[in-house]
Design a protein around this motif. Structure first.
Motif, PDB file in Angstrom:
ATOM      1  N   UNK A  52      32.560  -0.213 -51.976  1.00 53.59           N
ATOM      2  CA  UNK A  52      31.324   0.551 -52.032  1.00 53.59           C
ATOM      3  C   UNK A  52      30.183  -0.345 -51.569  1.00 53.59           C
ATOM      4  N   UNK A  53      29.201   0.283 -50.952  1.00 52.52           N
ATOM      5  CA  UNK A  53      27.984  -0.415 -50.568  1.00 52.52           C
ATOM      6  C   UNK A  53      26.806   0.411 -51.057  1.00 52.52           C
ATOM      7  N   UNK A  54      25.810  -0.263 -51.583  1.00 49.79           N
ATOM      8  CA  UNK A  54      24.625   0.401 -52.075  1.00 49.79           C
ATOM      9  C   UNK A  54      23.559   0.376 -50.985  1.00 49.79           C
ATOM     10  N   UNK A  55      23.183   1.578 -50.532  1.00 53.97           N
ATOM     11  CA  UNK A  55      22.130   1.703 -49.529  1.00 53.97           C
ATOM     12  C   UNK A  55      20.901   2.326 -50.172  1.00 53.97           C
ATOM     13  N   UNK A  56      19.819   2.392 -49.407  1.00 48.21           N
ATOM     14  CA  UNK A  56      18.558   2.924 -49.910  1.00 48.21           C
ATOM     15  C   UNK A  56      18.738   4.312 -50.520  1.00 48.21           C
ATOM     16  N   UNK A 157      28.445 -12.869 -41.971  1.00 50.13           N
ATOM     17  CA  UNK A 157      29.463 -11.827 -41.835  1.00 50.13           C
ATOM     18  C   UNK A 157      29.083 -10.601 -42.665  1.00 50.13           C
ATOM     19  N   UNK A 158      28.648 -10.809 -43.891  1.00 44.72           N
ATOM     20  CA  UNK A 158      28.235  -9.709 -44.758  1.00 44.72           C
ATOM     21  C   UNK A 158      27.009  -9.002 -44.197  1.00 44.72           C
ATOM     22  N   UNK A 159      26.026  -9.746 -43.708  1.00 43.47           N
ATOM     23  CA  UNK A 159      24.816  -9.150 -43.123  1.00 43.47           C
ATOM     24  C   UNK A 159      25.161  -8.275 -41.928  1.00 43.47           C
ATOM     25  N   UNK A 160      26.008  -8.796 -41.053  1.00 42.05           N
ATOM     26  CA  UNK A 160      26.390  -8.033 -39.856  1.00 42.05           C
ATOM     27  C   UNK A 160      27.163  -6.775 -40.225  1.00 42.05           C
ATOM     28  N   UNK A 161      28.045  -6.871 -41.213  1.00 44.28           N
ATOM     29  CA  UNK A 161      28.817  -5.721 -41.661  1.00 44.28           C
ATOM     30  C   UNK A 161      27.889  -4.655 -42.248  1.00 44.28           C
ATOM     31  N   UNK A 162      26.954  -5.054 -43.093  1.00 44.08           N
ATOM     32  CA  UNK A 162      26.026  -4.099 -43.693  1.00 44.08           C
ATOM     33  C   UNK A 162      25.142  -3.437 -42.631  1.00 44.08           C
ATOM     34  N   UNK A 163      24.687  -4.205 -41.655  1.00 40.58           N
ATOM     35  CA  UNK A 163      23.881  -3.638 -40.557  1.00 40.58           C
ATOM     36  C   UNK A 163      24.716  -2.626 -39.772  1.00 40.58           C
ATOM     37  N   UNK A 164      25.969  -2.970 -39.507  1.00 47.88           N
ATOM     38  CA  UNK A 164      26.884  -2.076 -38.799  1.00 47.88           C
ATOM     39  C   UNK A 164      27.098  -0.789 -39.603  1.00 47.88           C
ATOM     40  N   UNK A 165      27.303  -0.905 -40.907  1.00 47.48           N
ATOM     41  CA  UNK A 165      27.501   0.275 -41.754  1.00 47.48           C
ATOM     42  C   UNK A 165      26.279   1.190 -41.718  1.00 47.48           C
ATOM     43  N   UNK A 166      25.085   0.611 -41.753  1.00 48.38           N
ATOM     44  CA  UNK A 166      23.875   1.433 -41.689  1.00 48.38           C
ATOM     45  C   UNK A 166      23.831   2.207 -40.367  1.00 48.38           C
ATOM     46  N   UNK A 167      24.208   1.546 -39.286  1.00 50.88           N
ATOM     47  CA  UNK A 167      24.205   2.196 -37.969  1.00 50.88           C
ATOM     48  C   UNK A 167      25.188   3.350 -37.926  1.00 50.88           C
ATOM     49  N   UNK A 168      26.432   3.100 -38.348  1.00 47.37           N
ATOM     50  CA  UNK A 168      27.429   4.170 -38.253  1.00 47.37           C
ATOM     51  C   UNK A 168      27.150   5.281 -39.272  1.00 47.37           C
ATOM     52  N   UNK A 169      26.549   4.938 -40.400  1.00 45.57           N
ATOM     53  CA  UNK A 169      26.165   5.958 -41.387  1.00 45.57           C
ATOM     54  C   UNK A 169      25.111   6.870 -40.782  1.00 45.57           C
ATOM     55  N   UNK A 170      24.143   6.294 -40.089  1.00 48.48           N
ATOM     56  CA  UNK A 170      23.089   7.082 -39.443  1.00 48.48           C
ATOM     57  C   UNK A 170      23.686   7.987 -38.361  1.00 48.48           C
ATOM     58  N   UNK A 171      24.577   7.457 -37.545  1.00 47.08           N
ATOM     59  CA  UNK A 171      25.211   8.255 -36.481  1.00 47.08           C
ATOM     60  C   UNK A 171      26.038   9.386 -37.088  1.00 47.08           C
ATOM     61  N   UNK A 172      26.822   9.058 -38.116  1.00 48.02           N
ATOM     62  CA  UNK A 172      27.655  10.084 -38.766  1.00 48.02           C
ATOM     63  C   UNK A 172      26.779  11.156 -39.415  1.00 48.02           C
ATOM     64  N   UNK A 173      25.677  10.770 -40.043  1.00 49.28           N
ATOM     65  CA  UNK A 173      24.780  11.734 -40.679  1.00 49.28           C
ATOM     66  C   UNK A 173      24.133  12.637 -39.637  1.00 49.28           C
ATOM     67  N   UNK A 174      23.707  12.053 -38.511  1.00 50.11           N
ATOM     68  CA  UNK A 174      23.095  12.831 -37.432  1.00 50.11           C
ATOM     69  C   UNK A 174      24.091  13.807 -36.834  1.00 50.11           C
ATOM     70  N   UNK A 175      25.305  13.369 -36.656  1.00 49.47           N
ATOM     71  CA  UNK A 175      26.361  14.230 -36.115  1.00 49.47           C
ATOM     72  C   UNK A 175      26.656  15.372 -37.080  1.00 49.47           C
ATOM     73  N   UNK A 176      26.732  15.083 -38.364  1.00 50.75           N
ATOM     74  CA  UNK A 176      26.965  16.109 -39.376  1.00 50.75           C
ATOM     75  C   UNK A 176      25.851  17.142 -39.426  1.00 50.75           C
ATOM     76  N   UNK A 177      24.615  16.699 -39.266  1.00 54.19           N
ATOM     77  CA  UNK A 177      23.475  17.605 -39.285  1.00 54.19           C
ATOM     78  C   UNK A 177      23.516  18.542 -38.076  1.00 54.19           C
ATOM     79  N   UNK A 178      23.907  18.019 -36.900  1.00 53.75           N
ATOM     80  CA  UNK A 178      24.036  18.846 -35.701  1.00 53.75           C
ATOM     81  C   UNK A 178      25.136  19.875 -35.853  1.00 53.75           C
TER      82      UNK A 178
END
Length: 181
Positions: A52-56, A157-178
């Motif tokens: 699990x990752x805690x995001x905003x 490594x953790x910073x890059x992974x978390x940044x990557x997760x934020x990016x793919x979460x945003x893309x997945x959320x945008x795709x779901x909204x469309x």
């Protein structure tokens, strides 16, 4: 997003590239005991690690699909790719075969799966990697952000992974909204 509402991320790359070491670390945030002389134990097919990752906007479930680098399991790869929000491609830049094979892994798991380049992060995993030094890459990966990683700098490594997760979460959320429209 995966069926559970979390993010499914495939961890792929050539045999003996460090995929399991990276997946274990990312799923637990603990630096595993790692030694180049350690006995190699090949991943059979695919193993799924959950974290699990805690995001905003709350807690997100992450599934890391640690995929064998053996082409013996290639017939399973379409099932592994299904519903993936992103791909972590891992290779050892000191191994010439890994450098050349990494392009094929990118084609199969990113391009053939309809993922955008932002949905892929490349880790050049080398225990002796120097931060900031660009490693050898396949010509197919040169347009991507290839990160030199080692477990010596676990915070990067953790910073890059978390940044990557934020990016793919945003893309997945945008795709779901469309798709809801």
């Amino acid at each position: 997003m995966s069926a559970k509402g979390g993010l499914k991320v495939n961890v792929v790359g050539p045999k003996c590239s460090g995929k399991t070491t990276i997946a274990n670390f990312l799923a637990s945030d603990e630096v595993p005991a790692f030694s180049l002389k350690e006995h190699y134990s090949e991943t059979v097919g695919c193993r799924i690690l959950e974290c699990e990752r805690n995001f905003e906007d709350g807690l997100i479930n992450i599934e890391l699909w640690d995929t064998s680098g053996s082409t013996d399991y290639e017939s399973c790869w379409p099932a592994v790719m299904k519903d993936a929000a992103g791909t972590i491609l891992v290779y050892n830049p000191e191994n010439e075969a890994h450098v050349s094979e990494s392009g094929a892994w990118y084609d199969f798991f990113v391009k053939n799966n309809g993922l955008r380049d932002e949905q892929c992060i490349v880790f050049a995993f080398c225990p002796k990697a120097e931060p900031g030094m660009r490693q050898r890459t396949s010509p197919k990966l040169q347009h991507l952000n290839v990160m030199n990683v080692s477990l010596e700098d676990a915070s990067l490594l953790t910073q890059q992974f978390d940044r990557f997760l934020r990016t793919i979460k945003h893309i997945a959320s945008s795709k779901g909204a469309r798709e809801e429209k």
